[in-house]
Design a protein around this motif. Structure first.
Motif, PDB file in Angstrom:
ATOM      1  N   MET A 164       0.894  -1.183  -0.047  1.00  0.00           N
ATOM      2  CA  MET A 164       0.016   0.026  -0.113  1.00  0.00           C
ATOM      3  C   MET A 164       0.822   1.472   0.049  1.00  0.00           C
ATOM      4  SD  MET A 164      -3.199  -0.625   2.135  1.00  0.00           S
ATOM      5  CE  MET A 164      -3.802  -0.891   3.279  1.00  0.00           C
ATOM      6  N   ILE A 165       0.606   2.261  -0.830  1.00  0.00           N
ATOM      7  CA  ILE A 165       1.536   3.336  -1.143  1.00  0.00           C
ATOM      8  C   ILE A 165       0.713   4.446  -0.216  1.00  0.00           C
ATOM      9  CG2 ILE A 165       2.621   2.508  -3.186  1.00  0.00           C
ATOM     10  CD1 ILE A 165       0.592   4.662  -4.859  1.00  0.00           C
ATOM     11  N   GLY A 166      -0.465   4.473   0.115  1.00  0.00           N
ATOM     12  CA  GLY A 166      -1.191   5.473   0.437  1.00  0.00           C
ATOM     13  C   GLY A 166      -1.125   6.935  -0.174  1.00  0.00           C
ATOM     14  N   ILE A 167      -1.714   7.780   0.295  1.00  0.00           N
ATOM     15  CA  ILE A 167      -2.046   9.090  -0.366  1.00  0.00           C
ATOM     16  C   ILE A 167      -0.820   9.958  -0.477  1.00  0.00           C
ATOM     17  CG2 ILE A 167      -3.239  11.544  -0.373  1.00  0.00           C
ATOM     18  CD1 ILE A 167      -5.595   9.957   0.073  1.00  0.00           C
ATOM     19  N   ASP A 168      -0.176  10.070   0.642  1.00  0.00           N
ATOM     20  CA  ASP A 168       1.433  10.807   0.903  1.00  0.00           C
ATOM     21  C   ASP A 168       2.230  10.161  -0.057  1.00  0.00           C
ATOM     22  OD1 ASP A 168       0.178  12.597   2.628  1.00  0.00           O
ATOM     23  OD2 ASP A 168       0.573  11.510   4.485  1.00  0.00           O
ATOM     24  N   GLY A 169       2.402   8.707   0.131  1.00  0.00           N
ATOM     25  CA  GLY A 169       3.307   7.991  -0.814  1.00  0.00           C
ATOM     26  C   GLY A 169       2.979   8.391  -2.149  1.00  0.00           C
ATOM     27  N   CYS A 170       1.789   8.140  -2.671  1.00  0.00           N
ATOM     28  CA  CYS A 170       1.449   8.509  -3.874  1.00  0.00           C
ATOM     29  C   CYS A 170       1.736   9.915  -4.525  1.00  0.00           C
ATOM     30  CB  CYS A 170      -0.168   8.283  -4.220  1.00  0.00           C
ATOM     31  SG  CYS A 170      -0.795   8.666  -5.902  1.00  0.00           S
ATOM     32  N   VAL A 171       1.510  10.822  -3.777  1.00  0.00           N
ATOM     33  CA  VAL A 171       2.046  12.147  -4.115  1.00  0.00           C
ATOM     34  C   VAL A 171       3.595  12.441  -4.342  1.00  0.00           C
ATOM     35  CG1 VAL A 171       2.026  14.595  -3.234  1.00  0.00           C
ATOM     36  CG2 VAL A 171      -0.250  13.453  -2.936  1.00  0.00           C
ATOM     37  N   GLN A 172       4.212  11.806  -3.548  1.00  0.00           N
ATOM     38  CA  GLN A 172       5.619  11.707  -3.280  1.00  0.00           C
ATOM     39  C   GLN A 172       6.310  11.078  -4.665  1.00  0.00           C
ATOM     40  OE1 GLN A 172       7.708  13.821  -1.430  1.00  0.00           O
ATOM     41  NE2 GLN A 172       9.236  12.860  -3.107  1.00  0.00           N
ATOM     42  N   ARG A 173       5.448   9.915  -4.948  1.00  0.00           N
ATOM     43  CA  ARG A 173       5.999   9.331  -6.027  1.00  0.00           C
ATOM     44  C   ARG A 173       5.924  10.006  -7.332  1.00  0.00           C
ATOM     45  NH1 ARG A 173       4.387   3.422  -5.843  1.00  0.00           N
ATOM     46  NH2 ARG A 173       5.335   3.020  -7.818  1.00  0.00           N
ATOM     47  N   ILE A 174       4.676  10.782  -7.407  1.00  0.00           N
ATOM     48  CA  ILE A 174       4.472  11.351  -8.423  1.00  0.00           C
ATOM     49  C   ILE A 174       5.249  12.698  -8.819  1.00  0.00           C
ATOM     50  CG2 ILE A 174       2.719  13.012  -9.623  1.00  0.00           C
ATOM     51  CD1 ILE A 174       0.209  11.324  -8.565  1.00  0.00           C
ATOM     52  N   MET A 175       5.768  13.273  -7.686  1.00  0.00           N
ATOM     53  CA  MET A 175       6.688  14.524  -7.646  1.00  0.00           C
ATOM     54  C   MET A 175       8.117  13.602  -8.145  1.00  0.00           C
ATOM     55  SD  MET A 175       5.316  17.208  -7.205  1.00  0.00           S
ATOM     56  CE  MET A 175       6.895  18.123  -6.967  1.00  0.00           C
ATOM     57  N   ASN A 176       8.360  12.525  -7.847  1.00  0.00           N
ATOM     58  CA  ASN A 176       9.594  11.974  -8.362  1.00  0.00           C
ATOM     59  C   ASN A 176       9.583  11.732  -9.916  1.00  0.00           C
ATOM     60  OD1 ASN A 176      10.563  12.236  -5.858  1.00  0.00           O
ATOM     61  ND2 ASN A 176      10.024  10.076  -5.354  1.00  0.00           N
ATOM     62  N   ILE A 177       8.556  11.752 -10.572  1.00  0.00           N
ATOM     63  CA  ILE A 177       8.765  11.731 -12.089  1.00  0.00           C
ATOM     64  C   ILE A 177       9.258  12.620 -12.746  1.00  0.00           C
ATOM     65  CG2 ILE A 177       6.931  11.477 -14.058  1.00  0.00           C
ATOM     66  CD1 ILE A 177       4.734  10.300 -12.432  1.00  0.00           C
ATOM     67  N   PRO A 178      10.292  12.698 -13.567  1.00  0.00           N
ATOM     68  CA  PRO A 178      10.978  13.805 -13.947  1.00  0.00           C
ATOM     69  C   PRO A 178      10.194  14.721 -14.771  1.00  0.00           C
ATOM     70  CG  PRO A 178      11.971  11.561 -14.718  1.00  0.00           C
ATOM     71  CD  PRO A 178      10.787  11.295 -14.068  1.00  0.00           C
ATOM     72  N   GLY A 179      10.507  16.182 -14.248  1.00  0.00           N
ATOM     73  CA  GLY A 179       9.692  17.128 -14.770  1.00  0.00           C
ATOM     74  C   GLY A 179       8.445  17.536 -13.853  1.00  0.00           C
ATOM     75  N   ALA A 180       8.107  16.802 -13.019  1.00  0.00           N
ATOM     76  CA  ALA A 180       7.100  17.256 -12.315  1.00  0.00           C
ATOM     77  C   ALA A 180       7.233  18.547 -11.332  1.00  0.00           C
ATOM     78  CB  ALA A 180       6.706  16.125 -11.367  1.00  0.00           C
ATOM     79  N   ARG A 181       6.366  19.447 -11.427  1.00  0.00           N
ATOM     80  CA  ARG A 181       6.614  20.831 -10.654  1.00  0.00           C
ATOM     81  C   ARG A 181       5.555  20.861  -9.715  1.00  0.00           C
ATOM     82  NH1 ARG A 181       7.166  25.421 -15.189  1.00  0.00           N
ATOM     83  NH2 ARG A 181       5.053  24.974 -15.620  1.00  0.00           N
ATOM     84  N   SER A 182       4.410  20.116  -9.828  1.00  0.00           N
ATOM     85  CA  SER A 182       3.378  20.301  -8.822  1.00  0.00           C
ATOM     86  C   SER A 182       2.330  19.211  -8.989  1.00  0.00           C
ATOM     87  CB  SER A 182       2.612  21.639  -8.951  1.00  0.00           C
ATOM     88  OG  SER A 182       1.657  21.891  -9.993  1.00  0.00           O
TER      89      SER A 182
END
Length: 128
Positions: free
Chosen positions: A1-19
């Motif tokens: 389970m990644i949870g909401i906070d983990g999901c947001v952090q993983r998305i921010m780790n995608i190259p180029g993600a600003r917000s």
């Protein structure tokens, strides 16, 4: 389970993600991260919910009777926005709005990585 906070952090780790803003169908920001320079995450959530509602209610954008829209891509000269419905459903569900920088991001890879992360989040949401 990644949870909401983990999901947001993983998305921010995608190259180029600003917000990133995770939003419920009512337009409420559930979680956010990154630089929200032009508007804050609450304005972002409300505005993008209105945009999704308008697109989903537009018969001209339907591609078939049983087709379900899962993603909206908005491209600008300096970046692009991905709006993805978690589990392909808008009513009563979550969606994510991610802003990517055009110089450091890659639209194809961003879509691929975002869909994988959201698939894990959808499993977490349905297990609760």
């Amino acid at each position: 389970m990644i949870g909401i906070d983990g999901c947001v952090q993983r998305i921010m780790n995608i190259p180029g993600a600003r917000s990133v803003t995770l939003v419920d169908a009512s337009g409420l920001a559930i979680a956010a991260s990154g630089r929200h320079a032009l508007v804050d995450e609450h304005e972002d959530a409300a505005a993008t919910a209105d945009v999704l509602r308008a697109v989903l209610d537009c018969p001209a954008l339907a591609t078939g009777h049983d087709d379900v829209m899962t993603e909206l891509i908005v491209c600008g000269t300096r970046g692009y926005h991905l709006l993805n419905l978690v589990n392909g459903d808008f009513d009563g569900r979550l969606f994510v709005h991610v802003l990517f920088d055009d110089d450091t991001g890659n639209l194809g890879m961003a879509r691929f990585q975002l869909q994988a992360i959201l698939a894990e989040l959808a499993v977490d949401v349905h297990e609760r």
